[in-house]
Design a protein around this motif. Structure first.
Motif, PDB file in Angstrom:
ATOM      1  N   ILE A   7      -3.926   6.057 -12.229  1.00  0.00           N
ATOM      2  CA  ILE A   7      -3.818   4.891 -13.900  1.00  0.00           C
ATOM      3  C   ILE A   7      -3.606   3.548 -12.990  1.00  0.00           C
ATOM      4  O   ILE A   7      -3.671   2.771 -13.473  1.00  0.00           O
ATOM      5  CB  ILE A   7      -2.120   5.127 -14.389  1.00  0.00           C
ATOM      6  CG1 ILE A   7      -1.176   5.241 -12.982  1.00  0.00           C
ATOM      7  CG2 ILE A   7      -2.585   6.542 -15.031  1.00  0.00           C
ATOM      8  CD1 ILE A   7      -0.344   5.280 -14.336  1.00  0.00           C
ATOM      9  N   ALA A   8      -3.315   3.218 -11.578  1.00  0.00           N
ATOM     10  CA  ALA A   8      -3.417   2.309 -11.367  1.00  0.00           C
ATOM     11  C   ALA A   8      -3.596   2.055  -9.617  1.00  0.00           C
ATOM     12  O   ALA A   8      -2.926   3.561  -8.801  1.00  0.00           O
ATOM     13  CB  ALA A   8      -2.249   1.358 -11.322  1.00  0.00           C
ATOM     14  N   GLY A   9      -3.798   1.153  -9.094  1.00  0.00           N
ATOM     15  CA  GLY A   9      -3.960   1.114  -7.601  1.00  0.00           C
ATOM     16  C   GLY A   9      -4.611  -0.168  -6.751  1.00  0.00           C
ATOM     17  O   GLY A   9      -4.351  -0.582  -7.950  1.00  0.00           O
ATOM     18  N   HIS A  10      -4.372  -0.316  -5.378  1.00  0.00           N
ATOM     19  CA  HIS A  10      -4.714  -1.247  -4.396  1.00  0.00           C
ATOM     20  C   HIS A  10      -5.182  -1.114  -3.185  1.00  0.00           C
ATOM     21  O   HIS A  10      -4.834  -0.844  -2.983  1.00  0.00           O
ATOM     22  CB  HIS A  10      -3.576  -2.105  -5.022  1.00  0.00           C
ATOM     23  CG  HIS A  10      -3.283  -3.522  -3.858  1.00  0.00           C
ATOM     24  ND1 HIS A  10      -3.485  -3.105  -1.964  1.00  0.00           N
ATOM     25  CD2 HIS A  10      -4.082  -4.877  -3.504  1.00  0.00           C
ATOM     26  CE1 HIS A  10      -3.185  -4.377  -1.738  1.00  0.00           C
ATOM     27  NE2 HIS A  10      -3.728  -4.875  -2.421  1.00  0.00           N
ATOM     28  N   PHE A  11      -6.287  -1.588  -3.272  1.00  0.00           N
ATOM     29  CA  PHE A  11      -7.183  -1.905  -1.526  1.00  0.00           C
ATOM     30  C   PHE A  11      -6.442  -3.299  -1.457  1.00  0.00           C
ATOM     31  O   PHE A  11      -7.019  -3.847  -1.896  1.00  0.00           O
ATOM     32  CB  PHE A  11      -8.571  -1.523  -1.936  1.00  0.00           C
ATOM     33  CG  PHE A  11      -9.181  -1.472  -0.181  1.00  0.00           C
ATOM     34  CD1 PHE A  11      -8.752  -0.191   0.077  1.00  0.00           C
ATOM     35  CD2 PHE A  11     -10.375  -2.628   0.288  1.00  0.00           C
ATOM     36  CE1 PHE A  11      -9.489  -0.463   1.269  1.00  0.00           C
ATOM     37  CE2 PHE A  11     -10.299  -2.551   1.431  1.00  0.00           C
ATOM     38  CZ  PHE A  11     -10.098  -1.802   2.338  1.00  0.00           C
ATOM     39  N   GLY A  12      -5.608  -3.188  -0.442  1.00  0.00           N
ATOM     40  CA  GLY A  12      -5.360  -4.558   0.986  1.00  0.00           C
ATOM     41  C   GLY A  12      -5.959  -4.100   2.163  1.00  0.00           C
ATOM     42  O   GLY A  12      -6.276  -2.974   2.633  1.00  0.00           O
ATOM     43  N   LEU A  13      -5.295  -4.808   2.940  1.00  0.00           N
ATOM     44  CA  LEU A  13      -5.920  -4.796   4.898  1.00  0.00           C
ATOM     45  C   LEU A  13      -4.539  -5.008   5.298  1.00  0.00           C
ATOM     46  O   LEU A  13      -3.111  -5.661   4.726  1.00  0.00           O
ATOM     47  CB  LEU A  13      -6.433  -5.994   5.063  1.00  0.00           C
ATOM     48  CG  LEU A  13      -7.798  -5.990   4.549  1.00  0.00           C
ATOM     49  CD1 LEU A  13      -9.127  -6.940   4.901  1.00  0.00           C
ATOM     50  CD2 LEU A  13      -8.674  -4.924   4.760  1.00  0.00           C
ATOM     51  N   ARG A  14      -3.553  -4.371   6.726  1.00  0.00           N
ATOM     52  CA  ARG A  14      -2.893  -4.758   6.636  1.00  0.00           C
ATOM     53  C   ARG A  14      -3.063  -4.744   8.348  1.00  0.00           C
ATOM     54  O   ARG A  14      -4.317  -4.858   9.136  1.00  0.00           O
ATOM     55  CB  ARG A  14      -1.883  -3.622   6.854  1.00  0.00           C
ATOM     56  CG  ARG A  14      -2.313  -2.088   8.030  1.00  0.00           C
ATOM     57  CD  ARG A  14      -1.461  -1.117   7.921  1.00  0.00           C
ATOM     58  NE  ARG A  14      -1.934   0.296   8.701  1.00  0.00           N
ATOM     59  CZ  ARG A  14      -2.067  -0.407   9.620  1.00  0.00           C
ATOM     60  NH1 ARG A  14      -1.759  -1.340  10.579  1.00  0.00           N
ATOM     61  NH2 ARG A  14      -2.961   0.936  10.903  1.00  0.00           N
ATOM     62  N   THR A  15      -1.922  -5.650   9.340  1.00  0.00           N
ATOM     63  CA  THR A  15      -1.482  -5.612  10.896  1.00  0.00           C
ATOM     64  C   THR A  15      -0.604  -4.673  10.793  1.00  0.00           C
ATOM     65  O   THR A  15      -0.229  -3.828  10.742  1.00  0.00           O
ATOM     66  CB  THR A  15      -1.676  -7.097  10.604  1.00  0.00           C
ATOM     67  OG1 THR A  15      -0.207  -7.998  10.114  1.00  0.00           O
ATOM     68  CG2 THR A  15      -2.172  -8.528  10.595  1.00  0.00           C
ATOM     69  N   ARG A  16       0.323  -4.952  11.925  1.00  0.00           N
ATOM     70  CA  ARG A  16       1.110  -4.249  12.202  1.00  0.00           C
ATOM     71  C   ARG A  16       2.296  -4.225  11.329  1.00  0.00           C
ATOM     72  O   ARG A  16       2.410  -2.974  11.137  1.00  0.00           O
ATOM     73  CB  ARG A  16       1.773  -4.169  13.551  1.00  0.00           C
ATOM     74  CG  ARG A  16       0.861  -4.343  14.549  1.00  0.00           C
ATOM     75  CD  ARG A  16       1.585  -4.666  16.054  1.00  0.00           C
ATOM     76  NE  ARG A  16       1.217  -4.541  16.922  1.00  0.00           N
ATOM     77  CZ  ARG A  16       0.317  -3.129  18.547  1.00  0.00           C
ATOM     78  NH1 ARG A  16       1.566  -2.168  17.587  1.00  0.00           N
ATOM     79  NH2 ARG A  16       0.054  -3.271  19.254  1.00  0.00           N
ATOM     80  N   THR A  17       2.294  -5.424  10.547  1.00  0.00           N
ATOM     81  CA  THR A  17       3.743  -5.843   9.775  1.00  0.00           C
ATOM     82  C   THR A  17       2.840  -6.675   8.359  1.00  0.00           C
ATOM     83  O   THR A  17       4.083  -6.906   7.790  1.00  0.00           O
ATOM     84  CB  THR A  17       4.818  -6.673  10.732  1.00  0.00           C
ATOM     85  OG1 THR A  17       3.734  -7.734  10.830  1.00  0.00           O
ATOM     86  CG2 THR A  17       5.313  -6.171  11.507  1.00  0.00           C
ATOM     87  N   THR A  18       1.943  -7.223   8.090  1.00  0.00           N
ATOM     88  CA  THR A  18       1.629  -7.522   7.037  1.00  0.00           C
ATOM     89  C   THR A  18       0.999  -7.353   5.827  1.00  0.00           C
ATOM     90  O   THR A  18      -0.152  -6.214   6.673  1.00  0.00           O
ATOM     91  CB  THR A  18       1.384  -9.618   7.109  1.00  0.00           C
ATOM     92  OG1 THR A  18       2.310  -9.900   7.899  1.00  0.00           O
ATOM     93  CG2 THR A  18       1.215  -9.594   6.009  1.00  0.00           C
ATOM     94  N   LEU A  19       0.857  -6.633   5.057  1.00  0.00           N
ATOM     95  CA  LEU A  19       0.020  -5.849   4.065  1.00  0.00           C
ATOM     96  C   LEU A  19      -0.242  -7.323   3.490  1.00  0.00           C
ATOM     97  O   LEU A  19       0.305  -8.248   2.815  1.00  0.00           O
ATOM     98  CB  LEU A  19       0.542  -5.012   3.631  1.00  0.00           C
ATOM     99  CG  LEU A  19      -0.385  -4.790   2.093  1.00  0.00           C
ATOM    100  CD1 LEU A  19      -1.845  -3.861   2.548  1.00  0.00           C
ATOM    101  CD2 LEU A  19       0.679  -3.731   1.402  1.00  0.00           C
ATOM    102  N   VAL A  20      -1.950  -7.716   3.404  1.00  0.00           N
ATOM    103  CA  VAL A  20      -2.760  -7.928   1.675  1.00  0.00           C
ATOM    104  C   VAL A  20      -2.597  -7.819   1.139  1.00  0.00           C
ATOM    105  O   VAL A  20      -3.888  -6.820   1.342  1.00  0.00           O
ATOM    106  CB  VAL A  20      -3.698  -9.622   2.337  1.00  0.00           C
ATOM    107  CG1 VAL A  20      -2.942 -10.137   3.657  1.00  0.00           C
ATOM    108  CG2 VAL A  20      -4.217  -8.395   2.579  1.00  0.00           C
TER     109      VAL A  20
END
Length: 360
Positions: free
Chosen positions: A237-250
């Motif tokens: 029903i819902a989702g997201h694609f993003g990128l991460r470093t060790r500690t940050t997700l965009v």
């Protein structure tokens, strides 16, 4: 200062390791759009990507990734897609931005999400807030903040989630899944959203689809693509694609199935994503510049990014100013004025409905 220009594929392990070390040494560079993996992956699909490796004597002190367009117009890597732009460099290093442009063969470098602490940053550049979900004190502290500052939204979202479970099935959250099928489901939702709201469909460009596919398949300690999907029963029903470093997700590509809109699936998903992200070691979710109602409801902090350009003296820079700066200033005026912004948004959505009707 000495500069060596390279295509991303020409960078070896020593350069890439140095890039990561410089990035991890500066909190302001902790964003996956500034990671070498992102530039290298985009460079596999776009030959106009270059990296300026900046030296002080024999030491590498910085990296400046950019796209070189005709007439020496420089733009960020994957311009129009990224929420963090600029150099990754050593602390206290002095870099003359105009000299850097000349050494890169650029007349102009324009940006719209330049991060803080950049040699490119000037007083005249426009600053914009970039909302974040700060999880450094844990998910429970974050939800306590929401209960205090966005209590109605938080309680309503939980109530809608319970209603969704009763009517459609138990909620299941797949976080950081490598399955490609839900990625294409998400892309379909996002493409439909672009059309519905009158925006340009980014996924109409095959290279952007392939970029997202390649980034989803990337999973290292320093950098990864993160796809997460919320299901009601067996139905996404819902989702997201993003990128991460060790500690940050965009936050990059969030979307949902409009058939479930009455349940606020986007808010349900973001709370689930924040909880799982915190469990995996993520400290900050950067939702990116842009005034959106859901960002205002979910944020508990913000960064600052800048929009503008750096230019050398010459006719190309003059022509570029005439073509770009007045338009940018007009857009900024509209976005800063709530009445004008709402009017423009309504016009775009009306255009989107008409376009969809004609295509049908």
């Amino acid at each position: 200062m000495r500069v060596s220009l390279a295509h991303p594929r020409e960078l070896g392990a020593p350069e890439l390791n140095r890039w990561r070390a410089l990035q991890e040494a500066h909190e302001g560079f902790d964003n996956p759009f500034l990671s070498p993996e992102f530039t290298v992956t985009v460079g596999e699909l776009r030959d106009l990507v270059r990296v300026a490796v900046i030296y002080d004597g024999a030491d590498i002190v910085g990296f400046f990734p950019f796209e070189r367009h005709p007439l020496g117009i420089g733009k960020p890597v994957a311009a129009g897609l990224t929420d963090a732009q600029g150099l990754v460099h050593a602390k206290d290093v002095e870099i003359d931005p105009h000299r850097l442009l000349r050494l890169c063969g650029l007349s102009v470098y324009e940006f719209d999400h330049l991060v803080s602490g950049q040699p490119m940053l000037a007083v005249r550049h426009e600053r914009h807030p970039s909302p974040i979900i700060d999880l450094r004190d844990g998910y429970e502290t974050y939800t306590a903040f929401l209960r205090e500052h966005s209590g109605k939204t938080y309680k309503t979202t939980l109530a809608k989630q319970r209603k969704l479970e009763r009517e459609a099935g138990a909620i299941r959250h797949d976080y950081a899944t490598s399955d490609v099928a839900p990625l294409h489901t998400l892309i379909g939702w996002k493409a439909e959203q672009y059309r519905r709201t009158g925006r340009t469909d980014r996924f109409a460009h095959r290279w952007i689809v392939e970029l997202v596919e390649r980034l989803q398949a990337t999973d290292t300690e320093h950098f990864a693509g993160v796809l997460d999907m919320v299901h009601a029963g067996d139905v996404p029903i819902a989702g997201h694609f993003g990128l991460r470093t060790r500690t940050t997700l965009v936050g990059w590509f969030p979307a949902y199935d409009t058939a479930y809109a009455k349940y606020s699936p986007g808010l349900i998903h973001h709370l689930a994503m924040a909880e799982r992200a915190a469990e995996s070691g993520i400290q900050v979710i950067d939702m990116g510049r842009g005034q959106k109602e859901y960002k205002d409801k979910l944020k508990n902090g913000e960064y600052e990014v800048a929009e503008g350009r750096v230019a050398t003296a010459g006719p190309v820079a003059g022509v570029h100013w005439l073509m770009r700066v007045p338009v940018r200033k007009t857009r900024a005026t509209v976005l800063a004025n709530p009445v004008l912004h709402r009017t423009a948004d309504r016009v775009l959505k009306t255009f989107g409905r008409l376009r969809t009707a004609l295509q049908s």
